[in-house]
Design an enzyme around this catalytic site. Structure first.
Site, mmCIF file in Angstrom:
data_model
loop_
_atom_site.group_PDB
_atom_site.id
_atom_site.type_symbol
_atom_site.label_atom_id
_atom_site.label_comp_id
_atom_site.label_asym_id
_atom_site.label_seq_id
_atom_site.Cartn_x
_atom_site.Cartn_y
_atom_site.Cartn_z
ATOM 1 N N ASP A 84 -46.234 -0.833 26.788
ATOM 2 C CA ASP A 84 -45.840 -2.011 26.033
ATOM 3 C C ASP A 84 -44.640 -2.642 26.739
ATOM 4 O O ASP A 84 -43.916 -1.952 27.488
ATOM 5 C CB ASP A 84 -45.473 -1.589 24.606
ATOM 6 C CG ASP A 84 -44.846 -2.705 23.806
ATOM 7 O OD1 ASP A 84 -45.472 -3.774 23.693
ATOM 8 O OD2 ASP A 84 -43.718 -2.519 23.317
ATOM 9 N N TYR A 115 -42.123 -5.337 25.190
ATOM 10 C CA TYR A 115 -40.921 -5.664 24.413
ATOM 11 C C TYR A 115 -40.407 -4.454 23.626
ATOM 12 O O TYR A 115 -41.096 -3.922 22.764
ATOM 13 C CB TYR A 115 -41.207 -6.826 23.469
ATOM 14 C CG TYR A 115 -41.586 -8.090 24.211
ATOM 15 C CD1 TYR A 115 -40.631 -8.813 24.919
ATOM 16 C CD2 TYR A 115 -42.902 -8.554 24.220
ATOM 17 C CE1 TYR A 115 -40.971 -9.960 25.613
ATOM 18 C CE2 TYR A 115 -43.251 -9.702 24.911
ATOM 19 C CZ TYR A 115 -42.282 -10.402 25.603
ATOM 20 O OH TYR A 115 -42.628 -11.545 26.292
ATOM 21 N N ARG A 174 -36.245 -10.831 16.014
ATOM 22 C CA ARG A 174 -37.238 -9.817 16.364
ATOM 23 C C ARG A 174 -38.095 -9.434 15.154
ATOM 24 O O ARG A 174 -39.319 -9.307 15.263
ATOM 25 C CB ARG A 174 -36.535 -8.582 16.930
ATOM 26 C CG ARG A 174 -37.453 -7.402 17.247
ATOM 27 C CD ARG A 174 -38.504 -7.750 18.278
ATOM 28 N NE ARG A 174 -39.233 -6.562 18.705
ATOM 29 C CZ ARG A 174 -40.352 -6.586 19.407
ATOM 30 N NH1 ARG A 174 -40.897 -7.745 19.754
ATOM 31 N NH2 ARG A 174 -40.956 -5.457 19.771
ATOM 32 N N SER A 218 -49.385 -6.057 26.381
ATOM 33 C CA SER A 218 -48.386 -6.635 25.493
ATOM 34 C C SER A 218 -48.971 -7.703 24.587
ATOM 35 O O SER A 218 -49.960 -8.372 24.932
ATOM 36 C CB SER A 218 -47.272 -7.255 26.333
ATOM 37 O OG SER A 218 -46.334 -7.938 25.536
ATOM 38 N N ASN A 219 -48.334 -7.892 23.431
ATOM 39 C CA ASN A 219 -48.616 -9.039 22.574
ATOM 40 C C ASN A 219 -48.106 -10.333 23.197
ATOM 41 O O ASN A 219 -48.482 -11.425 22.768
ATOM 42 C CB ASN A 219 -47.973 -8.854 21.198
ATOM 43 C CG ASN A 219 -48.849 -8.059 20.240
ATOM 44 O OD1 ASN A 219 -50.040 -7.885 20.462
ATOM 45 N ND2 ASN A 219 -48.255 -7.569 19.160
#
Length: 222
Positions: free
Chosen positions: A12, A14, A43, A118-119
């Protein structure tokens, strides 16, 4: 488990490779004394909005979501976000710092297939990784934007495995986010939770395969 059966180490971005709260300095510069609070809310809303869009079936890119979350965070803390501040803060998100151990650890793992999953949409993810000087270390950079299904949806992890041309059980997935670890474990990945904040395990009956305090623990998978 047989560590030799792992063909891909998937990270991932972040919170795992990149410190999302390295924007605090810029937030403090623009909103004196409120950097920590704004960064924290930013966040939290970023993750919340991604989940809401996923549940509602109303996809927006992570860049759009990050922008919307920023606007909410600034309003919540009684500040005004003009265009200059917006641009500066979104630019700061493209220049997040890697955690101290990241480059050294990744460099020692290059005999394995290494990927980011990742998103983050590519308009965020690609410049972020490029500026961090770790671009050439990865074999693939995979974004959920390619399938428009945010993690922790099963479809997102399935897509990553397909792109990597591996079976789920051949992946060790690393994330600092407990919800992401739960999602990856639910799909069938082996998981290493990078528990940087010393948090309790999520109550999802999806315990991580292994837990480390930072990425240096991954070196035992060399």
């Amino acid at each position: 488990m047989n560590k030799n059966g792992i063909k891909a180490l998937v990270f991932d971005a972040y919170g795992t490779l990149f410190d999302v709260h390295s924007v605090i300095e810029k937030c403090n510069e623009l909103f004196d004394g409120k950097g920590v609070e704004i960064s924290k809310t930013w966040r939290e809303k970023q993750l919340e909005y991604a989940n809401l869009h996923q549940i509602m079936g109303n996809y927006k890119s992570f860049y759009q979501i990050t922008n919307h979350a920023l606007h909410y965070a600034v309003k919540l803390h009684d500040e005004q976000l003009d265009k200059r501040a917006e641009n500066e803060l979104l630019k700061a998100y493209l220049q997040l710092s890697t955690f101290p151990e990241v480059k050294d650890v990744l460099t020692q793992l290059q005999d394995k297939k290494l990927a980011v999953f990742s998103n983050g949409s590519h308009d965020m993810l690609d410049p972020l990784i490029k500026q961090s000087k770790i671009t050439d270390i990865f074999d693939q950079i995979i974004s959920v934007d390619e399938i428009k299904q945010f993690k922790p949806a099963v479809a997102s992890y399935k897509y990553a495995a397909k792109e990597l041309k591996v079976k789920p059980e051949e992946v060790l997935f690393m994330s600092s986010n407990g919800w992401d670890i739960s999602g990856a474990k639910n799909y069938g990945f082996h998981t290493a939770w990078i528990n940087r904040q010393n948090l309790p395990i999520e109550e999802m009956d999806m315990e991580p395969t292994i837990i480390y305090h930072d990425l240096t623990g991954i070196l035992e998978w060399k």
